[in-house]
Design an enzyme around this catalytic site. Sequence first.
Site: not given
Length: 420
Positions: A67, A121-122, A149, A172, A198, A294, A318, A353, A373
């Site tokens: 995920y 982030t969900g 989120s 959302y 979003t 977004k 996304h 990153r 991430r």
Amino acid sequence: MRFPLRRLNREDVEADATGARLARTPAAQNGTPERRLYAGRKLSRARTIADLRAMAHRRLPAFAVEYLEGGSEEEATLSRNLAALASWRLLPRALVDVSRRDQSVALLGRAMPLPFAIAPTGLNGLFWRKADVLLARAAAQAGVPFAQSTMSNDAMEEVAAVPGLRHWWQLYAFGERPIRDALVARAERAGCEALVITVDAQFYGDREWEQRRFAHPGRLTMPSILESALHPHWIATTLSGGMPSFANDVGYVPKDKRGFFDSAFWIRANMDHSLDWNEAARLRALWPRKFLIKGILNANDAERAQRIGADGVVLSNHGGRQLDWTISSLDVLPEARRRVGSQFTLVVDGGMRRGTDVLKALALGANAVFLGRATLYGLAAAGESGVTRAVDIMREEIDRDLGLLGAASVKELDASFLAR
């Protein structure tokens, strides 16, 4: 425009028999000198975001890693995000006084000490208990915004109570219009600084590898369940209070669909497919504070967002998790900046990153970047302290890279520091 596909990740790694992570590098021949990412539990030994990533992979069960990491279909968009960053080279300037370096920027009219925010982030409750609160605390400590989120697992009021937080709410549009209006009203009462709607997720991207972990929606396969049981540290730090729930949305979900996975799949299946510019304009009129859209990947759409009164857009695909084979945010950034002018806010995300990634985005015209991430790797590795370590790593890299680039401030950056 045509863009080459780069299939290998920049931190391309493989696991050896012990579960450690081996990094592929042009410095090594036949495995020497050894390039091994740190994957233990001593956070101070994490030197890079890639180390935090390796630590997270070792701690999490396989379905949670999938995920966290997966993209849609061929994962070509996921690859493009990294390839777009790799396609730009830096042009350093010599003999510049960089004895003092400044990373501060202004975002939505407010100064902050670092040129990034923590992205929405969900399902973060898969990685650590009270994950959204922990992300918010780390953001507040760093003095940067945290965008919470709609699919978060902690109540927005609890997150809003974090002292010193610049709290944004990501929306959302699912279900009927009264649901989103109620969430917007709650965000206003909670004091959220900005609303981020979003617009690239009205259909759920086909994340094929993730789906293979499920026997049917809402139910993991038996091998996935058994493999998860082999991760006692994850169980103790994530499931000690039971399975997380969608604290902000569960009241809108049918009573027989309120389990963790069931409610996630129900919300995905009930996204508003009719969401359009008229609805975006209505939400802009409804919301009294800063308003961002977004999921924009087209300079025309960035202009249109500006015309309906948005304060900015987040250029984003996304994280490669929705439509496959799209361009990256960096691909559209220079043209979007040219179209909207210097006063309109442009935030970008997608594979950030390294400190050099952030500098490239700023030089191409971004006001700031979203870390998605990168901070989740820290969260999944070590909770709040892991998020703080991720922020510190990015801060240290940006500071060092500014000096090496010959720029005393991120405000000096423009396209003259870059070569294609």
